[in-house]
Design a protein around this motif. Structure first.
Motif, PDB file in Angstrom:
ATOM      1  N   GLU A 545     -14.891   1.398  -9.294  1.00 33.59           N
ATOM      2  CA  GLU A 545     -14.736   2.849  -9.267  1.00 33.59           C
ATOM      3  C   GLU A 545     -14.665   3.400  -7.839  1.00 33.59           C
ATOM      4  N   ASN A 546     -15.081   2.636  -6.854  1.00 38.84           N
ATOM      5  CA  ASN A 546     -15.011   3.108  -5.459  1.00 38.84           C
ATOM      6  C   ASN A 546     -13.750   2.617  -4.748  1.00 38.84           C
ATOM      7  N   ALA A 547     -12.733   2.224  -5.524  1.00 34.33           N
ATOM      8  CA  ALA A 547     -11.492   1.750  -4.911  1.00 34.33           C
ATOM      9  C   ALA A 547     -10.854   2.864  -4.074  1.00 34.33           C
ATOM     10  N   GLU A 548     -10.200   2.466  -3.005  1.00 33.02           N
ATOM     11  CA  GLU A 548      -9.567   3.449  -2.128  1.00 33.02           C
ATOM     12  C   GLU A 548      -8.311   4.012  -2.773  1.00 33.02           C
ATOM     13  N   LYS A 549      -7.925   5.187  -2.316  1.00 33.57           N
ATOM     14  CA  LYS A 549      -6.704   5.827  -2.792  1.00 33.57           C
ATOM     15  C   LYS A 549      -5.498   4.971  -2.448  1.00 33.57           C
ATOM     16  N   ASN A 550      -4.496   4.981  -3.351  1.00 33.01           N
ATOM     17  CA  ASN A 550      -3.237   4.224  -3.202  1.00 33.01           C
ATOM     18  C   ASN A 550      -3.445   2.716  -3.357  1.00 33.01           C
ATOM     19  N   THR A 551      -4.524   2.329  -4.025  1.00 30.06           N
ATOM     20  CA  THR A 551      -4.682   0.911  -4.345  1.00 30.06           C
ATOM     21  C   THR A 551      -3.760   0.549  -5.514  1.00 30.06           C
ATOM     22  N   LYS A 552      -3.002  -0.526  -5.360  1.00 29.54           N
ATOM     23  CA  LYS A 552      -2.083  -0.947  -6.431  1.00 29.54           C
ATOM     24  C   LYS A 552      -2.861  -1.586  -7.555  1.00 29.54           C
ATOM     25  N   LEU A 553      -2.547  -1.155  -8.771  1.00 35.16           N
ATOM     26  CA  LEU A 553      -3.236  -1.678  -9.957  1.00 35.16           C
ATOM     27  C   LEU A 553      -2.401  -2.696 -10.713  1.00 35.16           C
ATOM     28  N   ILE A 554      -1.148  -2.392 -10.974  1.00 31.55           N
ATOM     29  CA  ILE A 554      -0.296  -3.254 -11.810  1.00 31.55           C
ATOM     30  C   ILE A 554       1.142  -2.799 -11.647  1.00 31.55           C
ATOM     31  N   MET A 555       2.058  -3.634 -12.095  1.00 34.30           N
ATOM     32  CA  MET A 555       3.462  -3.235 -12.132  1.00 34.30           C
ATOM     33  C   MET A 555       3.987  -3.456 -13.541  1.00 34.30           C
ATOM     34  N   MET A 590      -4.979   7.306  -7.388  1.00 38.14           N
ATOM     35  CA  MET A 590      -4.687   8.567  -6.710  1.00 38.14           C
ATOM     36  C   MET A 590      -5.900   9.465  -6.885  1.00 38.14           C
ATOM     37  N   GLY A 591      -6.732   9.592  -5.859  1.00 38.97           N
ATOM     38  CA  GLY A 591      -7.936  10.388  -5.972  1.00 38.97           C
ATOM     39  C   GLY A 591      -9.150   9.511  -6.269  1.00 38.97           C
ATOM     40  N   HIS A 592     -10.300  10.164  -6.402  1.00 40.00           N
ATOM     41  CA  HIS A 592     -11.581   9.482  -6.578  1.00 40.00           C
ATOM     42  C   HIS A 592     -11.771   9.075  -8.044  1.00 40.00           C
ATOM     43  N   LEU A 593     -12.062   7.785  -8.284  1.00 39.40           N
ATOM     44  CA  LEU A 593     -12.357   7.298  -9.630  1.00 39.40           C
ATOM     45  C   LEU A 593     -13.857   7.388  -9.885  1.00 39.40           C
ATOM     46  N   ASP A 594     -14.198   7.644 -11.118  1.00 41.41           N
ATOM     47  CA  ASP A 594     -15.631   7.809 -11.450  1.00 41.41           C
ATOM     48  C   ASP A 594     -15.898   7.167 -12.812  1.00 41.41           C
ATOM     49  N   ARG A 595     -16.568   6.013 -12.793  1.00 39.68           N
ATOM     50  CA  ARG A 595     -16.857   5.333 -14.054  1.00 39.68           C
ATOM     51  C   ARG A 595     -17.765   6.153 -14.948  1.00 39.68           C
ATOM     52  N   GLU A 596     -18.692   6.915 -14.309  1.00 36.83           N
ATOM     53  CA  GLU A 596     -19.617   7.703 -15.113  1.00 36.83           C
ATOM     54  C   GLU A 596     -18.901   8.843 -15.845  1.00 36.83           C
ATOM     55  N   ALA A 597     -17.773   9.272 -15.349  1.00 34.18           N
ATOM     56  CA  ALA A 597     -16.997  10.303 -16.047  1.00 34.18           C
ATOM     57  C   ALA A 597     -16.182   9.687 -17.176  1.00 34.18           C
ATOM     58  N   GLU A 598     -15.582   8.509 -16.940  1.00 38.01           N
ATOM     59  CA  GLU A 598     -14.772   7.851 -17.979  1.00 38.01           C
ATOM     60  C   GLU A 598     -14.584   6.401 -17.550  1.00 38.01           C
ATOM     61  N   ASN A 599     -15.145   5.482 -18.315  1.00 34.26           N
ATOM     62  CA  ASN A 599     -15.087   4.079 -17.891  1.00 34.26           C
ATOM     63  C   ASN A 599     -13.873   3.346 -18.452  1.00 34.26           C
ATOM     64  N   GLU A 600     -13.271   3.862 -19.527  1.00 31.77           N
ATOM     65  CA  GLU A 600     -12.027   3.295 -20.070  1.00 31.77           C
ATOM     66  C   GLU A 600     -10.970   4.399 -20.013  1.00 31.77           C
ATOM     67  N   TYR A 601     -10.011   4.252 -19.099  1.00 30.23           N
ATOM     68  CA  TYR A 601      -9.030   5.319 -18.870  1.00 30.23           C
ATOM     69  C   TYR A 601      -7.675   4.859 -19.395  1.00 30.23           C
ATOM     70  N   ARG A 602      -7.013   5.740 -20.164  1.00 31.51           N
ATOM     71  CA  ARG A 602      -5.742   5.361 -20.771  1.00 31.51           C
ATOM     72  C   ARG A 602      -4.670   6.398 -20.437  1.00 31.51           C
ATOM     73  N   VAL A 603      -3.493   5.893 -20.015  1.00 32.25           N
ATOM     74  CA  VAL A 603      -2.338   6.760 -19.772  1.00 32.25           C
ATOM     75  C   VAL A 603      -1.126   6.155 -20.466  1.00 32.25           C
ATOM     76  N   LYS A 604      -0.152   6.991 -20.712  1.00 28.10           N
ATOM     77  CA  LYS A 604       1.085   6.528 -21.340  1.00 28.10           C
ATOM     78  C   LYS A 604       2.136   6.354 -20.248  1.00 28.10           C
ATOM     79  N   VAL A 605       2.788   5.181 -20.240  1.00 29.04           N
ATOM     80  CA  VAL A 605       3.863   4.882 -19.295  1.00 29.04           C
ATOM     81  C   VAL A 605       5.192   5.010 -20.040  1.00 29.04           C
TER      82      VAL A 605
END
Length: 803
Positions: A545-555, A590-605
């Motif tokens: 959750e403390n990853a820096e901004k613009n860290t690549k996650l997946i392609m 992009m921005g600050h991640l917070d596990r305590e706010a949401e530990n499983e995050y889902r978006v539609k690609v």
């Protein structure tokens, strides 16, 4: 007066008691049952001389009188009772010098067959005369097993369980016992005893089960019929029967002499054997021995005719069968006993219908019942069905059974297509699976609705991936060509197909499939614009959750079936945590991640086709956030209700609980607690209860009546560890009678007194009055202004002219 004196001790002048008289110059006189043993001297001393024997005399009745010098009685008489107490001075003695007994083998264990008796002259109410019997010797004693036992109180001798099972007069017909008796209940080393020999003769047991009994079924003799007898060793026994298994009827009885009868006819076909038990009891209803198992077998007579296996037995024969071929085995049955002459069956065909093309087309083997084709092969066109009468006989009965023989068609005709070429057919590549695209038809000249005429269609060439499938209509034999798997123009655009029609039944040897059973057609697949296709149905990644901004996650990757370029976008990014490169499909933080706010995050690609119709497709990207220790410990709630009753009479404590918003191990958080500053250490101390709870306690009772602010330092066990200082109020206050905190209103800091409250209310009323006055003046001015504007608007000079 009563005195007790033990027997058996010889005394000289043994004093019992000394009497006193009221007068002087008197003498004492003793009378009664003195037996020259009891005496009294002139001084009034009662004594005895000699040996007392309770068995001769247990009680002595005496009188004492006081006489004056002239021999006149001045006092008395006084009755005196002397009781002689028993001692164990007599040994038990058997009433006989020898005892003789007889016992039957297999007699019931514990039932006495002889009694021995002894007597003891000592007091029967004391332990001195309490007798105890036991068997001291058994001869012979085989394998050190006692065959006999004795009731130690009654002297009744009976068999042990081993004796009931092992005694056999043929092996040993006589046993010699030595029985001893002891007084004192056999419990004292000083007991007296006596012995007596007991001779036991073993006699043969006549309570035996008879051998297997046979009874002929359905006997015509008058009932009841005697079948056997059982007998107990002694007269006066009571006999009864009971079933080993539950029966609807129990056709046996037994009389008082042990004679067993069958009371009604037996039917072997109903039950061919019976097993039941005969019991014997004494006059009190107790069993005398084990029950005897009685076996009865019912012998057979020929009282059942042969029975057909069914009202009509049906066989099938193919129309090309050779002479001598087996058509089927016809097997009747007979309920009489198997493998006897009563159930031996013979078979004969006595009638054939119709007699076409001739009589005697079938034969049957006399013993086995196998029906064979006798004269010629059959043709269904000549006659499709034959009816036979088969006579089945045993030595006493004959039965006629019905047999039907159906002539069945053979597969000697091949399927023939109505046309061998169905031309070309064009379908879109997105046609739905299950859609029928073509109907084909072949016919077969064999008997309808049989395995010889049913047609199955298969694609033999042109469809290696089984994109198509063909279903057959069971009534018309029409074939329906259907889409089995999705078509793909880009993969295969044309199918050159060969279809075969065949039967599920094999063809006869001299017939083969040929070109008439094959058909062709060409399937053309037309192109349809399709949306992009992702390489995966779901994309997933993990990151701290403390990853820096613009860290690549997946392609992510999607391709367009028509080869067009694809662009990428995202939706449902509710927290704005991610971004996607529209060209490459790379997803970044992009921005600050917070596990305590949401530990499983889902978006539609979303993948969009560039150019053309701009078709889209989508998949979900799941991001799992790994925890870091970025939250300090805190209290689970605001603690404002802690109080102690003032003045303190003893030390007290309060308990609080801490928590942490970071992810905790399965065994729970492990916090470290300490006081928040060193100034608190004089008054307070803290102790840990468990990983989440701690206790703050007072160190003395000398506290003022006020509110104390207690601060606590809490450290977690994370890496790196985090620390937080929290505080809560603890109130020292006077308590009401119910134990709750109570203080007068003016004694609390910040709570107004009555005077302060009145002053505050007057100030509020003054402010409200000023506001109302200014509001009233403002509204009055506005009203006057409005009236002026209306008058101006209504004057002729202010009305504009129309042209």
């Amino acid at each position: 007066m009563t005195f007790s004196i033990s027997e058996g001790e010889e005394k000289n002048n043994q004093v019992i008691f000394q009497f006193k008289a009221d007068a002087t110059d008197v003498k004492f006189q003793l009378s009664g049952e003195t037996d020259n043993i009891f005496f009294i001297d002139p001084e009034g001393i009662l004594y005895y001389t000699g040996l007392l024997d309770r068995e001769n005399k247990a009680v002595h009745e005496l009188q004492v009188e006081v006489l004056d010098a002239g021999g006149n009685r001045v006092q008395g008489p006084v009755p005196i009772t002397i009781k002689v107490e028993d001692i164990n001075d007599n040994r038990p003695i058997f009433l006989q010098k020898q005892y003789n007994g007889t016992v039957r083998q297999n007699s019931r264990p514990g039932k006495p067959f002889i009694y021995v008796n002894a007597t003891d002259r000592d007091d029967p109410t004391t332990l001195h005369a309490q007798l105890f019997y036991r068997i001291a010797v058994q001869l012979p004693k085989i394998n050190d097993v006692m065959y006999f036992q004795i009731n130690n109180k009654t002297g009744g001798i009976s068999l042990t369980r081993a004796g009931s099972q092992e005694l056999d007069p043929l092996k040993n017909a006589r046993y010699d016992l030595v029985v001893s008796v002891m007084d004192m209940g056999g419990q004292s080393a000083n007991s007296f005893s006596d012995t007596v020999p007991v001779n036991v003769v073993v006699e043969e047991n006549i309570w035996k089960a008879p051998g297997t009994i046979t009874i002929k079924e359905n006997s015509t003799e008058p009932y009841p019929i005697k079948i056997t007898q059982v007998q107990w060793n002694d007269p006066g026994a009571h006999y009864s029967l009971f079933e080993k298994e539950s029966l609807t009827r129990f056709p046996f009885s037994i009389d008082h002499d042990g004679i067993i009868y069958v009371i009604q006819p037996l039917d072997r076909e109903e039950k061919e054997s019976y097993v039941f038990y005969a019991t014997v009891k004494d006059e009190t209803g107790l069993p005398l021995a084990k029950p005897l198992e009685i076996h009865v077998e019912v012998t057979d007579i020929n009282d059942n005719p042969p029975v057909c296996p069914a009202p009509e037995t049906v066989f099938e024969v193919q129309e090309n069968e050779k002479i001598g071929s087996n058509i089927g085995a016809f097997l009747a049955y007979d309920m009489d006993q198997k493998n006897t002459v009563n159930s031996f069956l013979q078979y004969e065909i006595v009638e054939q219908s119709p007699l076409l093309p001739s009589d005697g087309l079938f034969s049957i083997q006399i013993i086995t019942g196998i029906i064979q084709l006798a004269k010629r092969s059959l043709r269904k066109q000549d006659q499709p069905q034959y009816h036979l009468k088969v006579q089945v006989s045993d030595p006493a009965f004959k039965t006629i059974c019905n047999v039907t023989v159906n002539v069945i068609d053979i597969n000697d005709q091949i399927p023939i297509f109505e046309k061998n070429n169905y031309g070309n057919l064009t379908v879109d590549e997105n046609v739905a699976v299950g859609t029928t695209i073509l109907t084909i038809q072949a016919t077969d000249g064999d008997e309808p609705f049989t395995g010889s005429s049913k047609i199955l269609y298969s694609i033999t060439q042109g469809d290696p991936d089984r994109k198509l499938v063909i279903d057959t209509d069971p009534l018309t034999n029409a074939g329906y060509v259907k889409i089995n798997k999705p078509l793909d123009f880009e993969a295969v655009s044309m199918y050159n197909l060969v279809i075969k029609a065949e039967n599920p039944e094999p063809l006869v040897d001299n017939v083969q499939y040929n070109s008439s059973s094959y058909a062709r057609f060409i399937l053309m697949v037309s192109d349809v614009n399709e949306p992009p296709v992702f390489s995966q149905t779901l994309y997933q990644a993990q990151i701290s959750e403390n990853a820096e901004k613009n860290t690549k996650l997946i392609m992510v990757n999607a391709t367009d079936p028509e080869g067009r370029a694809v662009s990428y976008s995202m939706s449902e990014d509710t927290r704005g945590w991610l971004r996607i490169d529209g060209v490459t499909g790379e997803i970044f933080t992009m921005g600050h991640l917070d596990r305590e706010a949401e530990n499983e995050y889902r978006v539609k690609v979303i993948a969009t086709e560039k150019g053309g119709s701009y078709l889209t497709s989508s998949v979900y990207f799941h991001l799992t956030l790994r925890d870091v220790n970025d939250n300090p410990p805190r209290l689970v709630k605001d603690y404002t209700g802690f109080f102690f009753c003032y003045p303190l009479t003893k030390k007290g404590s309060v308990i609080f609980e801490a928590t942490d918003d970071d992810q905790q191990p399965p065994w729970g958080p492990q916090f470290v607690f300490s006081l928040g500053n060193s100034r608190l250490q004089n008054d307070w101390e803290i102790s840990k209860i468990n990983g989440t709870h701690a206790k703050v306690s007072t160190k003395h009772t000398n506290f003022e009546e006020k509110v104390y602010e207690v601060s606590v330092k809490i450290n977690d066990a994370g890496f790196p560890p985090l620390e937080n200082i929290v505080s809560f109020p603890v109130t020292m206050c006077k308590c009401a009678s119910n134990g709750l905190c109570f203080r007068e209103a003016d004694s609390f800091h910040g709570i107004p007194t009555v005077g302060m409250a009145i002053g505050t209310l007057l100030t509020v009323f003054l402010v409200i009055g000023v506001i109302l006055i200014f509001t009233f003046i403002h509204l009055k001015k506005k009203k006057n202004q409005n009236e002026t504007n209306i008058e101006s608007a209504q004057s002729p000079e202010s009305i504009p002219l129309r042209t």
